[in-house]
Design a protein around this motif. Structure first.
Motif, short mmCIF file in Angstrom:
data_model
loop_
_atom_site.label_atom_id
_atom_site.label_comp_id
_atom_site.label_asym_id
_atom_site.label_seq_id
_atom_site.Cartn_x
_atom_site.Cartn_y
_atom_site.Cartn_z
N MET A 459 0.77 -1.24 0.00
CA MET A 459 0.00 0.00 0.00
C MET A 459 0.80 1.28 0.00
O MET A 459 0.47 2.23 -0.68
CB MET A 459 -0.96 0.03 1.19
N LEU A 460 1.86 1.32 0.80
CA LEU A 460 2.57 2.60 0.94
C LEU A 460 3.89 2.63 0.19
O LEU A 460 4.78 3.41 0.51
CB LEU A 460 2.74 2.95 2.41
N ASP A 461 3.99 1.81 -0.83
CA ASP A 461 5.23 1.79 -1.60
C ASP A 461 5.46 3.10 -2.34
O ASP A 461 6.57 3.45 -2.69
CB ASP A 461 5.23 0.63 -2.62
N GLY A 462 4.34 3.79 -2.59
CA GLY A 462 4.48 5.14 -3.09
C GLY A 462 4.56 5.28 -4.59
O GLY A 462 4.10 6.26 -5.13
N ASP A 463 5.07 4.29 -5.29
CA ASP A 463 5.22 4.53 -6.73
C ASP A 463 3.87 4.50 -7.42
O ASP A 463 2.96 3.76 -7.06
CB ASP A 463 6.33 3.59 -7.25
N GLN A 497 -6.65 1.66 8.70
CA GLN A 497 -7.44 2.83 8.29
C GLN A 497 -6.54 4.07 8.22
O GLN A 497 -6.64 4.87 7.30
CB GLN A 497 -8.61 3.04 9.25
N GLU A 498 -5.64 4.18 9.20
CA GLU A 498 -4.70 5.32 9.21
C GLU A 498 -3.81 5.28 7.97
O GLU A 498 -3.56 6.30 7.32
CB GLU A 498 -3.83 5.27 10.46
N LYS A 499 -3.37 4.07 7.65
CA LYS A 499 -2.51 3.87 6.49
C LYS A 499 -3.25 4.30 5.22
O LYS A 499 -2.69 4.94 4.33
CB LYS A 499 -2.17 2.38 6.40
N ASN A 500 -4.51 3.94 5.14
CA ASN A 500 -5.31 4.27 3.96
C ASN A 500 -5.49 5.79 3.82
O ASN A 500 -5.41 6.33 2.73
CB ASN A 500 -6.67 3.57 4.04
N PHE A 501 -5.74 6.46 4.94
CA PHE A 501 -5.86 7.92 4.88
C PHE A 501 -4.55 8.55 4.41
O PHE A 501 -4.54 9.51 3.64
CB PHE A 501 -6.27 8.49 6.24
N LYS A 502 -3.45 8.00 4.89
CA LYS A 502 -2.14 8.52 4.50
C LYS A 502 -1.95 8.39 2.99
O LYS A 502 -1.50 9.32 2.30
CB LYS A 502 -1.05 7.73 5.25
N LEU A 503 -2.35 7.22 2.48
CA LEU A 503 -2.28 6.95 1.04
C LEU A 503 -3.08 7.99 0.25
O LEU A 503 -2.74 8.37 -0.86
CB LEU A 503 -2.87 5.56 0.81
#
Ligand code: ASP
Length: 587
Positions: A459-463, A497-503
């Motif tokens: 999810m948070l790999d960013g690319d 959920q926090e991770k998803n908001f960050k995304l």
């Protein structure tokens, strides 16, 4: 009761009965010695009969009745001499002995008939008269039955109907909110719910297990035929379930509604991934009443000197079977212009006509030999008499344009019959959707949707490409090219959920300020849960082979979001504005 029967009820077996009927005067026919009046109510039309010779005074009274007068008639049922086979009550009439006028009516601004002479705006202004017309009346009756059957089905499965609040908190995600200023809290606003999403999830945390609500939702969006600023959802949520359970439950609900209200047995709904739907139909809500699948030609057409194809990301077409002879050069020019309109935005349209005699006519004959084109035709399984339409350009835009053309050809070829029903599930939607204007990702469904298990770690790999490739446990129910319902398995864990908001580009503070209440609730034993919401107005329309939801809403808004009957929205007075801290300063 002022009446003993309705105007749709009496039959030949009732002959001789004394009856009292009430209703509106549909029509009165004065034939000199005899007068006939058609009396209408919600249930039907019954003919009243007056005889000049027997009762001249009464006959005179009947003759003076205007259209839409409200009357009560007492009389005897008798057999008609000339019967009307098109009307349920067409075998009988009432020989009237007493007639009272309950209320007079001005001449209505349009005819109260199935086919009225009233234009849209006029009918909206006098919506209460429009509803007197049987097609509109029947739509509302259908809607009521659909709601009742939905409640029956869901409560038989232990779903509990819970009302959630209408004055809630504004959040920037999703569509634009309607807001309501608070008198008791200066400068602060409530928002009207775009859906009860967070509340139904909180009800799962509460242990309610199975929730539903037939509920008004509000979205301040630009309007189209199938959109209204306020609309109704069948909103549902379940705990301790998998995606499969949701699909089964709501497929069963849909089948039940079709069976009980339309007498139609729907077969098992096919399922298709989002990727497959885009590849084959260029749409996440494909109309499966006809095939006409997309065929890609990238590997066949490049490198022959046709720069349009050479530079395109995607070259893709459809085969309109048996249509070659129907399209003259002028028709093809018109169709090309139609595709070039800004609503569709195609740059051009390539066609290949496979004539009945086996010859080939094409717009790109300069670049491709008949031998080249024969290979294309084979890929389309085209037969003599068919015509191929081919588009090229950026992948997503080209698919979208071709999808429009596919639907248009489906219409022209009579392949989209309104009472042929082809449902399907579209699944595995992307988690995120890129927005060119704001240059950021948005949640494709909503930010509470769970990514697929196998994608959580990425999810948070960013690319950018990885983010585009993330998939969600999200699904839509599609019927005849219309999205009837959509839902997802939800995130039920604070960290995820926090991770998803960050995304989605929220700072921690923003996420906390807007959705802290939900993430807080996840820390108190949130069960795994998921749900779905059906567009209730749309379901009504599609089940009746129509696409204008407005016809299934008692008092709808027009395309400018106005209720022209009550004239809303409207200005409010200065004192009211002041009370709401909304004084508008005029120099
Ligand atoms: N609340 C969602 C919507 O309005 C539906 C759902 O996810 O249940 O689209």
């Amino acid at each position: 009761m002022l009446r003993s029967h309705t105007c749709g009820e009496l039959r030949i077996s009732d002959i001789g009965k004394s009856v009292k009927l009430c209703g509106w005067v549909q029509k009165s026919r004065d034939l000199g010695a005899l007068t006939f009046v058609d009396l209408r109510d919600r249930y039907g039309i019954t003919q009243l009969f007056f005889n000049q010779e027997d009762n001249p005074e009464l006959c005179e009274k009947a003759r003076k009745l205007g259209r839409e007068f409200v009357v009560a008639a007492i009389g005897k049922v008798r057999e008609r001499s000339s019967k009307n086979a098109n009307r349920a009550t067409g075998d009988i009439e009432i020989e009237v002995t007493e007639l009272s006028i309950l209320n007079e009516s001005k001449v209505p601004p349009f005819t109260i008939d199935d086919d009225t002479d009233g234009g849209d705006e006029l009918r909206m202004k006098y919506r209460y008269l429009d509803i007197r017309r049987m097609p509109v009346m029947n739509n509302l009756i259908f809607r009521s039955k659909l709601a009742i059957e939905t409640r029956k089905f869901l409560s038989s499965l232990n779903f509990v109907e819970v009302e959630t609040p209408v004055l809630i908190k504004s959040t920037p995600e999703g569509a634009r909110d309607f807001v309501v200023p608070s008198r008791m809290n200066a400068g602060q606003f409530y928002a009207l719910p775009q859906s009860p999403q967070t509340f139904k999830q909180l009800l799962m945390v509460s242990g309610l297990d199975r929730y539903f609500q037939i509920v008004k939702c509000f979205r301040d969006e630009d309007l189209r035929a199938d959109r209204q600023p306020e609309f109704t959802q069948i909103d549902c949520e379940m705990s301790f379930i998998t995606q499969e359970d949701i699909l089964q439950t709501f497929e069963a609900l849909t089948k039940y509604l079709f069976k009980t209200l339309k007498g139609i047995d729907l077969p098992t709904f096919p399922r298709m991934t989002y990727d497959e739907a885009m590849l084959k139909y260029g749409s996440d809500k494909p109309d499966l009443r006809f095939s006409m699948e997309f065929v890609e030609l990238n590997d066949l057409v490049k490198g022959k000197g046709f720069s349009v194809f050479d530079e395109a990301k995607l070259i893709v077409g459809i085969n309109a079977e048996g249509q070659a002879a129907k399209y003259s050069n002028k028709d093809l020019k018109d169709l090309t212009e139609w595709m070039k309109r800004p609503q569709i935005g195609a740059k051009g349209l390539v066609y290949v006509k496979y004539e009945e005699d086996g010859s080939i006519k094409s717009t790109v004959g300069k670049f491709y030999s008949d031998e080249d084109i024969k290979i294309w035709l084979e890929r389309f399984s085209a037969k003599p008499g068919d015509i191929l339409f081919i588009l090229s350009g950026e992948t997503d835009a080209t698919r979208k344009q071709l999808s429009e053309l596919r639907l248009e050809m489906g219409n022209r070829m009579g392949l989209r019959q309104p009472h042929d029903f082809k449902p399907l599930w579209v699944m595995d939607f992307p988690l995120l959707e890129w927005d060119e204007d704001t240059q950021r990702f948005y949640a494709m469904h909503h930010p509470f949707t769970s990514p697929k298990k196998e994608d959580i770690n990425r999810m948070l790999d960013g690319d950018h490409e990885t983010m585009k490739a993330l998939r969600a446990d999200a699904y839509d129910l599609v019927l005849n090219g219309v999205e009837i319902g959509g839902g997802s398995i939800r995130i039920h864990d604070r960290t995820l959920q926090e991770k998803n908001f960050k995304l989605l580009g929220f700072t921690e503070e923003e996420a906390e300020a807007q959705f802290g209440f939900l993430m807080g609730a996840f820390e108190f034993g949130a069960p795994p849960h998921g749900g779905i919401a059906f567009g209730f107005d749309r379901l009504c329309a599609v089940m009746n082979g129509q696409n204008t939801i407005r016809d299934f809403i008692a008092f709808p808004k027009n395309n400018q979001g106005r209720d022209v009957m009550i004239d809303a929205p409207s200005p409010i007075d200065k004192a009211q504005l002041k009370e709401l801290y909304l004084e508008i300063k005029t120099e």
